[in-house]
Scaffold this motif. Structure first.
Motif, mmCIF file in Angstrom:
data_model
loop_
_atom_site.group_PDB
_atom_site.id
_atom_site.type_symbol
_atom_site.label_atom_id
_atom_site.label_comp_id
_atom_site.label_asym_id
_atom_site.label_seq_id
_atom_site.Cartn_x
_atom_site.Cartn_y
_atom_site.Cartn_z
ATOM 1 N N ALA A 146 -1.868 -22.418 -16.379
ATOM 2 C CA ALA A 146 -1.166 -22.795 -17.353
ATOM 3 C C ALA A 146 -0.304 -23.895 -17.058
ATOM 4 O O ALA A 146 0.008 -24.825 -17.864
ATOM 5 N N ALA A 147 0.296 -23.925 -15.788
ATOM 6 C CA ALA A 147 1.233 -24.802 -15.191
ATOM 7 C C ALA A 147 0.798 -26.129 -15.356
ATOM 8 O O ALA A 147 1.066 -27.255 -15.703
ATOM 9 N N ALA A 148 -0.734 -26.185 -14.684
ATOM 10 C CA ALA A 148 -1.153 -27.525 -14.868
ATOM 11 C C ALA A 148 -1.626 -28.007 -16.078
ATOM 12 O O ALA A 148 -1.587 -29.455 -16.365
ATOM 13 N N GLY A 149 -1.680 -27.060 -16.991
ATOM 14 C CA GLY A 149 -1.689 -27.647 -18.537
ATOM 15 C C GLY A 149 -0.659 -28.336 -18.971
ATOM 16 O O GLY A 149 -0.951 -29.149 -19.904
ATOM 17 N N LEU A 150 0.501 -27.979 -18.413
ATOM 18 C CA LEU A 150 1.664 -28.450 -18.810
ATOM 19 C C LEU A 150 2.077 -29.546 -17.868
ATOM 20 O O LEU A 150 3.229 -29.998 -18.096
ATOM 21 N N LYS A 151 1.126 -29.870 -16.965
ATOM 22 C CA LYS A 151 1.601 -31.123 -15.872
ATOM 23 C C LYS A 151 2.840 -30.786 -15.087
ATOM 24 O O LYS A 151 3.506 -31.429 -14.769
ATOM 25 N N ILE A 152 2.758 -29.355 -14.891
ATOM 26 C CA ILE A 152 3.720 -28.575 -13.804
ATOM 27 C C ILE A 152 3.028 -28.611 -12.568
ATOM 28 O O ILE A 152 2.254 -27.800 -12.614
ATOM 29 N N ASP A 153 3.915 -28.994 -11.580
ATOM 30 C CA ASP A 153 3.164 -28.712 -10.148
ATOM 31 C C ASP A 153 3.401 -27.113 -9.829
ATOM 32 O O ASP A 153 4.395 -26.613 -9.997
ATOM 33 N N THR A 154 2.641 -26.815 -8.837
ATOM 34 C CA THR A 154 2.579 -25.448 -8.157
ATOM 35 C C THR A 154 2.181 -25.642 -6.678
ATOM 36 O O THR A 154 1.487 -26.448 -6.378
ATOM 37 N N CYS A 155 2.707 -24.451 -5.966
ATOM 38 C CA CYS A 155 2.297 -24.355 -4.410
ATOM 39 C C CYS A 155 2.387 -22.824 -4.454
ATOM 40 O O CYS A 155 3.101 -22.188 -4.237
ATOM 41 N N THR A 172 11.841 -2.705 -2.057
ATOM 42 C CA THR A 172 11.495 -1.388 -1.447
ATOM 43 C C THR A 172 12.040 -0.336 -2.172
ATOM 44 O O THR A 172 11.180 0.692 -2.686
ATOM 45 N N ASP A 173 13.155 -0.425 -2.863
ATOM 46 C CA ASP A 173 13.990 0.695 -3.616
ATOM 47 C C ASP A 173 13.132 0.904 -4.795
ATOM 48 O O ASP A 173 13.457 1.936 -5.558
ATOM 49 N N LYS A 174 12.438 -0.161 -5.325
ATOM 50 C CA LYS A 174 11.950 -0.300 -6.797
ATOM 51 C C LYS A 174 10.379 -0.023 -6.507
ATOM 52 O O LYS A 174 9.656 -0.170 -7.470
ATOM 53 N N GLY A 175 10.122 0.576 -5.478
ATOM 54 C CA GLY A 175 8.707 0.699 -5.279
ATOM 55 C C GLY A 175 7.626 -0.521 -5.372
ATOM 56 O O GLY A 175 6.367 -0.281 -5.747
ATOM 57 N N LEU A 176 8.181 -1.627 -4.902
ATOM 58 C CA LEU A 176 7.482 -3.084 -5.128
ATOM 59 C C LEU A 176 7.231 -3.658 -3.652
ATOM 60 O O LEU A 176 8.221 -3.293 -2.611
ATOM 61 N N THR A 177 6.387 -4.342 -3.537
ATOM 62 C CA THR A 177 6.139 -5.056 -2.163
ATOM 63 C C THR A 177 5.760 -6.529 -2.651
ATOM 64 O O THR A 177 5.006 -6.871 -3.388
ATOM 65 N N SER A 178 6.502 -7.555 -1.901
ATOM 66 C CA SER A 178 5.832 -8.928 -2.356
ATOM 67 C C SER A 178 4.779 -9.270 -1.733
ATOM 68 O O SER A 178 4.410 -9.043 -0.386
ATOM 69 N N VAL A 179 3.909 -9.912 -2.500
ATOM 70 C CA VAL A 179 2.313 -10.243 -2.072
ATOM 71 C C VAL A 179 2.113 -11.747 -2.135
ATOM 72 O O VAL A 179 1.301 -12.331 -1.243
ATOM 73 N N VAL A 180 2.700 -12.572 -2.863
ATOM 74 C CA VAL A 180 2.349 -14.001 -2.867
ATOM 75 C C VAL A 180 3.841 -14.676 -3.490
ATOM 76 O O VAL A 180 4.279 -14.019 -4.487
ATOM 77 N N VAL A 181 4.041 -15.957 -3.273
ATOM 78 C CA VAL A 181 4.918 -16.913 -3.847
ATOM 79 C C VAL A 181 4.415 -17.935 -4.508
ATOM 80 O O VAL A 181 3.384 -18.559 -4.044
ATOM 81 N N LEU A 182 4.921 -18.222 -5.707
ATOM 82 C CA LEU A 182 4.422 -19.387 -6.610
ATOM 83 C C LEU A 182 5.589 -20.501 -6.567
ATOM 84 O O LEU A 182 6.499 -19.831 -7.256
ATOM 85 N N ALA A 183 5.616 -21.652 -6.126
ATOM 86 C CA ALA A 183 6.586 -22.349 -6.048
ATOM 87 C C ALA A 183 6.209 -23.413 -7.361
ATOM 88 O O ALA A 183 5.220 -23.897 -7.296
ATOM 89 N N ILE A 184 7.092 -23.544 -8.401
ATOM 90 C CA ILE A 184 6.782 -24.562 -9.489
ATOM 91 C C ILE A 184 7.779 -25.301 -9.671
ATOM 92 O O ILE A 184 8.933 -25.157 -9.423
ATOM 93 N N GLY A 185 7.364 -26.857 -10.196
ATOM 94 C CA GLY A 185 8.389 -27.776 -10.288
ATOM 95 C C GLY A 185 7.646 -28.992 -10.667
ATOM 96 O O GLY A 185 6.510 -29.204 -11.168
ATOM 97 N N TYR A 186 7.848 -29.998 -9.946
ATOM 98 C CA TYR A 186 7.413 -31.434 -9.968
ATOM 99 C C TYR A 186 7.549 -32.083 -8.868
ATOM 100 O O TYR A 186 8.222 -32.097 -7.842
ATOM 101 N N ARG A 187 6.183 -32.582 -8.545
ATOM 102 C CA ARG A 187 5.977 -33.376 -7.194
ATOM 103 C C ARG A 187 6.877 -34.582 -6.965
ATOM 104 O O ARG A 187 7.247 -35.287 -7.927
ATOM 105 N N SER A 188 7.147 -34.561 -5.606
ATOM 106 C CA SER A 188 7.876 -35.491 -5.274
ATOM 107 C C SER A 188 7.125 -37.020 -4.882
ATOM 108 O O SER A 188 5.740 -36.822 -4.854
ATOM 109 N N GLU A 189 7.568 -38.061 -5.384
ATOM 110 C CA GLU A 189 6.550 -39.399 -5.091
ATOM 111 C C GLU A 189 6.458 -39.261 -3.581
ATOM 112 O O GLU A 189 5.413 -40.095 -3.212
#
Length: 210
Positions: A146-155, A172-189
């Motif tokens: 979806a981000a690529a369709g909007l020309k938004i960069d991701t990592c 942890t107290d919410k019964g959750l654990t982080s599994v992957v991170v997605l950085a979104i924004g616009y690429r630097s020249e």
């Protein structure tokens, strides 16, 4: 279809973001909607997504992210957190949603609910977390498309310490654990990797037709 392929060829794992460029609320909502519409096993969506813009929080997360610059320079950081433990409430909440959304009698869904519980609730915790993490990754893929369709960069980023993320974000107290991170924004020249040709296996290596 050609537009989809053009977008996927355009995107790359952005190494350096332009910290002065921010994603609009409208575009961000579109990405969130793509995440929400992602398929998941039984439709249960056993994950949660945190959108982080707070500067102090991101600076705290950076050392737990191998000090990668994307954590502080991207417009937003999305943390996909999977349910690390769950009980019958996961199924019950889903059935309540089905009943409300489709105008169905909740009792008519009991058999399906019992079936799901029989398949999920007795699984070992490690197996549960593996299963919920897979569902989060499906949503991750949709978010990047979806981000690529909007020309938004991701990592997409697995280079981080989940335990420290869980502690900093109170997962942890919410019964959750982080599994992957997605950085979104616009690429630097200045990000030279945007000019690299994509390296992929050829079709003969990657696909088998039976």
């Amino acid at each position: 279809m050609s537009t989809i392929l053009e977008n996927l060829n355009w995107r790359y794992a952005t190494k350096k973001f332009d910290p002065t460029k921010k994603i609009s609320e409208q575009d961000l909502d579109t990405i969130f909607e793509a995440i929400k519409l992602s398929p998941s096993s039984y439709g249960l969506q056993p994950f949660h997504v945190l959108s982080i813009t707070d500067e102090a929080t991101r600076k705290e997360l950076q050392p737990a992210s191998w000090n990668q610059s994307q954590i502080v320079d991207a417009s937003h950081i999305l943390v996909f957190a999977a349910k690390s433990e769950f009980g019958g409430e996961l199924v019950d909440d889903y059935l309540e949603n089905v009943s409300t959304t489709r105008g169905m009698d909740i009792e008519s869904l009991k058999g399906y609910g019992d079936f799901m519980k029989s398949k999920l609730l007795d699984l070992p915790t490690t197996v549960k977390t593996t299963w919920t993490s897979r569902q989060a990754y499906i949503a991750l893929g949709n978010a990047m498309t979806a981000a690529a369709g909007l020309k938004i960069d991701t990592c997409p980023m697995e280079g981080f310490e989940p335990d420290k993320y869980d502690d900093i974000l109170g997962l942890t107290d919410k019964g959750l654990t982080s599994v992957v991170v997605l950085a979104i924004g616009y690429r630097s020249e200045e990000d030279d990797t945007q000019h690299y040709a994509k390296v992929r296996k050829n079709n003969e290596e990657l696909f088998t037709h039976i």
